[in-house]
Design a protein around this motif. Sequence first.
Motif, PDB file in Angstrom:
ATOM      1  N   ALA A 122       0.801  -1.224   0.000  1.00 66.75           N
ATOM      2  CA  ALA A 122       0.000   0.000   0.000  1.00 66.75           C
ATOM      3  C   ALA A 122       0.833   1.274   0.000  1.00 66.75           C
ATOM      4  CB  ALA A 122      -0.963   0.003   1.190  1.00 66.75           C
ATOM      5  N   GLY A 123       2.024   1.233   0.555  1.00 66.29           N
ATOM      6  CA  GLY A 123       2.872   2.419   0.588  1.00 66.29           C
ATOM      7  C   GLY A 123       3.366   2.856  -0.781  1.00 66.29           C
ATOM      8  N   THR A 124       3.465   1.915  -1.708  1.00 66.72           N
ATOM      9  CA  THR A 124       3.953   2.248  -3.053  1.00 66.72           C
ATOM     10  C   THR A 124       2.893   2.103  -4.130  1.00 66.72           C
ATOM     11  OG1 THR A 124       4.769  -0.011  -3.326  1.00 66.72           O
ATOM     12  CG2 THR A 124       6.349   1.625  -2.557  1.00 66.72           C
ATOM     13  N   PHE A 125       1.940   1.223  -3.913  1.00 66.94           N
ATOM     14  CA  PHE A 125       0.899   0.952  -4.909  1.00 66.94           C
ATOM     15  C   PHE A 125      -0.445   1.262  -4.254  1.00 66.94           C
ATOM     16  CE2 PHE A 125      -1.660  -1.917  -7.677  1.00 66.94           C
ATOM     17  CZ  PHE A 125      -1.216  -1.481  -8.910  1.00 66.94           C
ATOM     18  N   LYS A 126      -0.876   2.506  -4.399  1.00 70.01           N
ATOM     19  CA  LYS A 126      -2.057   3.005  -3.698  1.00 70.01           C
ATOM     20  C   LYS A 126      -3.345   2.760  -4.498  1.00 70.01           C
ATOM     21  CE  LYS A 126       0.679   6.843  -1.767  1.00 70.01           C
ATOM     22  NZ  LYS A 126       1.559   5.987  -1.111  1.00 70.01           N
ATOM     23  N   ARG A 127      -4.463   3.004  -3.823  1.00 70.60           N
ATOM     24  CA  ARG A 127      -5.759   2.881  -4.500  1.00 70.60           C
ATOM     25  C   ARG A 127      -5.759   3.731  -5.775  1.00 70.60           C
ATOM     26  NH1 ARG A 127     -11.744   3.101  -2.035  1.00 70.60           N
ATOM     27  NH2 ARG A 127     -12.758   2.741  -4.011  1.00 70.60           N
ATOM     28  N   GLY A 128      -6.233   3.135  -6.878  1.00 71.69           N
ATOM     29  CA  GLY A 128      -6.263   3.830  -8.161  1.00 71.69           C
ATOM     30  C   GLY A 128      -5.000   3.643  -8.985  1.00 71.69           C
ATOM     31  N   HIS A 129      -3.990   2.974  -8.411  1.00 66.90           N
ATOM     32  CA  HIS A 129      -2.789   2.671  -9.184  1.00 66.90           C
ATOM     33  C   HIS A 129      -3.056   1.443 -10.045  1.00 66.90           C
ATOM     34  CE1 HIS A 129       0.499   4.969  -6.784  1.00 66.90           C
ATOM     35  NE2 HIS A 129      -0.632   5.643  -6.833  1.00 66.90           N
ATOM     36  N   ALA A 130      -2.450   1.427 -11.228  1.00 67.66           N
ATOM     37  CA  ALA A 130      -2.648   0.325 -12.175  1.00 67.66           C
ATOM     38  C   ALA A 130      -1.328   0.013 -12.857  1.00 67.66           C
ATOM     39  CB  ALA A 130      -3.699   0.719 -13.210  1.00 67.66           C
ATOM     40  N   LEU A 131      -1.125  -1.252 -13.195  1.00 69.94           N
ATOM     41  CA  LEU A 131       0.094  -1.625 -13.906  1.00 69.94           C
ATOM     42  C   LEU A 131      -0.098  -2.887 -14.716  1.00 69.94           C
ATOM     43  CD1 LEU A 131       1.544  -4.235 -12.354  1.00 69.94           C
ATOM     44  CD2 LEU A 131       2.208  -2.475 -10.758  1.00 69.94           C
ATOM     45  N   ARG A 132       0.808  -3.065 -15.675  1.00 67.22           N
ATOM     46  CA  ARG A 132       0.887  -4.304 -16.448  1.00 67.22           C
ATOM     47  C   ARG A 132       2.065  -5.087 -15.902  1.00 67.22           C
ATOM     48  NH1 ARG A 132      -2.127  -4.161 -21.562  1.00 67.22           N
ATOM     49  NH2 ARG A 132      -1.427  -6.285 -21.859  1.00 67.22           N
ATOM     50  N   SER A 133       1.869  -6.376 -15.701  1.00 70.27           N
ATOM     51  CA  SER A 133       2.927  -7.232 -15.197  1.00 70.27           C
ATOM     52  C   SER A 133       2.686  -8.641 -15.707  1.00 70.27           C
ATOM     53  CB  SER A 133       2.950  -7.194 -13.659  1.00 70.27           C
ATOM     54  OG  SER A 133       4.058  -7.930 -13.168  1.00 70.27           O
TER      55      SER A 133
END
Length: 177
Positions: A122-133
């Motif tokens: 949560a400290g780096t990837f917050k609500r509303g964050h999105a990514l491709r992996s």
Amino acid sequence: MVDLVAKTPAEGLLPVTMGGLNLREVVLGVMISLAPFKGQDVQVEKLLGGALPKVGRSVSKAGQEVVWFSQGQYLVIGGAVDMLLVKHAALTDQSDAWCAITLEGVGSEAVLARLVPVDLRAGTFKRGHALRSQLGHMPLHITRTGKDAFRLMTFRSMAGTMVHEVTHKIKLLSARG
């Protein structure tokens, strides 16, 4: 004549509830990929009624979500788009192409830490964050939807494998008590 029956990608595989974690399928409805033509971002934003999300983000407005999906590409979820957009962007209906599931509950980050090679705390990837992996060998799109909640999306054809992999990690972590 054969009667065809529509099925969701993960039908019969979900829901799974175990160890305080919930894994369920989400039917997102209409999903349109949108790739603005060069120099057309302002016109696209005007027709969408709001700014395009920054890289790695999503924005929601009036029951519709626009998610950064890849370099110069967005996914509009939850409703039709203004067809005037075809003059300013490449549009493709993706509604049947993806399987979307949610993973919710305390420990969801721990499950994903064992599956995805990125820091989703949560400290780096917050609500509303999105990514491709990737999830193993599969392409994966992840959006944090809440404090302990994530939406995971992969191609429809890989739905069973995605559900299996996530469920397996939930079982392993639940067994630890």
